[in-house]
Design a protein around this motif. Sequence first.
Motif, PDB file in Angstrom:
ATOM      1  N   VAL A  45      89.971  28.529   5.184  1.00  0.00           N
ATOM      2  CA  VAL A  45      87.957  28.872   4.998  1.00  0.00           C
ATOM      3  C   VAL A  45      88.760  28.752   3.427  1.00  0.00           C
ATOM      4  CG1 VAL A  45      86.727  30.762   4.778  1.00  0.00           C
ATOM      5  CG2 VAL A  45      87.748  29.892   7.047  1.00  0.00           C
ATOM      6  N   SER A  49      85.727  26.322   1.771  1.00  0.00           N
ATOM      7  CA  SER A  49      84.943  26.980   0.194  1.00  0.00           C
ATOM      8  C   SER A  49      85.151  26.549  -0.604  1.00  0.00           C
ATOM      9  CB  SER A  49      83.963  28.087   1.190  1.00  0.00           C
ATOM     10  OG  SER A  49      85.297  29.647   0.525  1.00  0.00           O
ATOM     11  N   ILE A 105      78.450  23.194   4.013  1.00  0.00           N
ATOM     12  CA  ILE A 105      79.510  24.345   5.127  1.00  0.00           C
ATOM     13  C   ILE A 105      78.377  25.191   5.332  1.00  0.00           C
ATOM     14  CG2 ILE A 105      80.878  25.297   5.814  1.00  0.00           C
ATOM     15  CD1 ILE A 105      82.883  25.161   4.525  1.00  0.00           C
ATOM     16  N   GLN A 132      80.719  29.157   9.448  1.00  0.00           N
ATOM     17  CA  GLN A 132      81.654  29.375  10.359  1.00  0.00           C
ATOM     18  C   GLN A 132      81.727  30.800  11.231  1.00  0.00           C
ATOM     19  OE1 GLN A 132      83.247  30.036   6.037  1.00  0.00           O
ATOM     20  NE2 GLN A 132      84.137  31.626   6.561  1.00  0.00           N
ATOM     21  N   LEU A 147      89.886  28.361  14.984  1.00  0.00           N
ATOM     22  CA  LEU A 147      88.860  28.376  13.366  1.00  0.00           C
ATOM     23  C   LEU A 147      87.898  27.234  13.843  1.00  0.00           C
ATOM     24  CD1 LEU A 147      87.605  29.798  10.808  1.00  0.00           C
ATOM     25  CD2 LEU A 147      89.307  27.676   9.059  1.00  0.00           C
ATOM     26  N   ILE A 203      83.786  25.027  12.340  1.00  0.00           N
ATOM     27  CA  ILE A 203      83.489  25.340  10.814  1.00  0.00           C
ATOM     28  C   ILE A 203      82.507  24.025  11.433  1.00  0.00           C
ATOM     29  CG2 ILE A 203      83.038  24.080   8.593  1.00  0.00           C
ATOM     30  CD1 ILE A 203      85.846  25.505   8.039  1.00  0.00           C
TER      31      ILE A 203
END
Lengths: 187, 169
Positions: free
Chosen positions: B13, B17, B24, B27, B34, B36
């Motif tokens: 992440v 990011s 994005i 999330q 995970l 996204i």
Amino acid sequence: MAEKQNSILTPTTAAAPEGISGQGFFATSLEKAVGLARKNSLWPLPFATSCCGIEFMATMGSHYDLARFGSERLSFSPRQSDLLMVMGTVAKKMGPVLREIYIQMAEPKWVIAVGACASSGGIFDTYSVLQGIDRIIPVDVYVPGCPPRPEQIIDGIIKIQELVGNESLRRRNSAEYEALMKKYNME
Amino acid sequence: MFKINAERNKFVVKILSDNFSEAIVQQEVILDMLCITVTKEAINPFLLFLRDNNELKYDFLTTLCGMHYPEIDQLGVVYHLHSLTNNHYIRVKTATELSNPVLPTATNIWPSANWMERETFDFFGIQFQGHPNLVRILNVDDMTAFPLRKDFPLEDQTREDKDDSMFGR
């Protein structure tokens, strides 16, 4: 024991058709003789796509033994078979293949739809499944069941045999038959 | 199933990011995986970055499939990616409008996306721009509908033998 003799599972030898018999000869009509020969030597083409096909394998096996009814020899070539047995779900994408197989079979030919799916689409009331094979090819006998027991399949075969034995030799040249083929866009 | 690795999730992440902060949309971690969501404009560079970044290396496209959200008139695509070198899974989602369902193809990133995008086109009608052969793969060729959209009637419409009163209709 007498009751057992009448059961479909213990066939007797094929009965002679009506005719005139005397010492050393037997005379009957050509139609009846041909019908007798045809019905007791059907060559089925198994088109098995799902569980009904498994029931058919049991039907061909030693316990139920379809061979007793003259269908000893399965044909996996449509050109050498006279009974198309459609057993199982036919997807819409499979439809043209099944139709092609039917067209390749030589006359005279018969079709038996085994099980709910082949007869009507069965539980698969959905966009991808053909809702009964009679939408693309003509069907002579429908066997219900999901899947049907081997006894039911044998019963269906015997129904086919009745049709085969009693069919007129000229039926395939009749206007009615031509109209049927036309309905299915064949020839 | 895959191994739970919360630390790795946080690490991924952070990298993403840092590089795609405005792309994005959302999330989240669903069942330790995970997930996204990115805008459709950024999806292609985003996927390429996931594959080529030396820290990430998502070199395997596990699966790809369509989604339909009828209440907001959107079609979406979800990509499941696997990094064989890091043994880590990630899910990437993107969405497009139902009225103009166009997304860039992923075949130039993972060639295995070819048939999966054809399937997604077949069932949801999503146009993958740049796909080498975007034609139906599973359904009959002459089909005009997209059967996995929610507004597609489930039952075959050509049946005449069904009595509606038997089905409470």
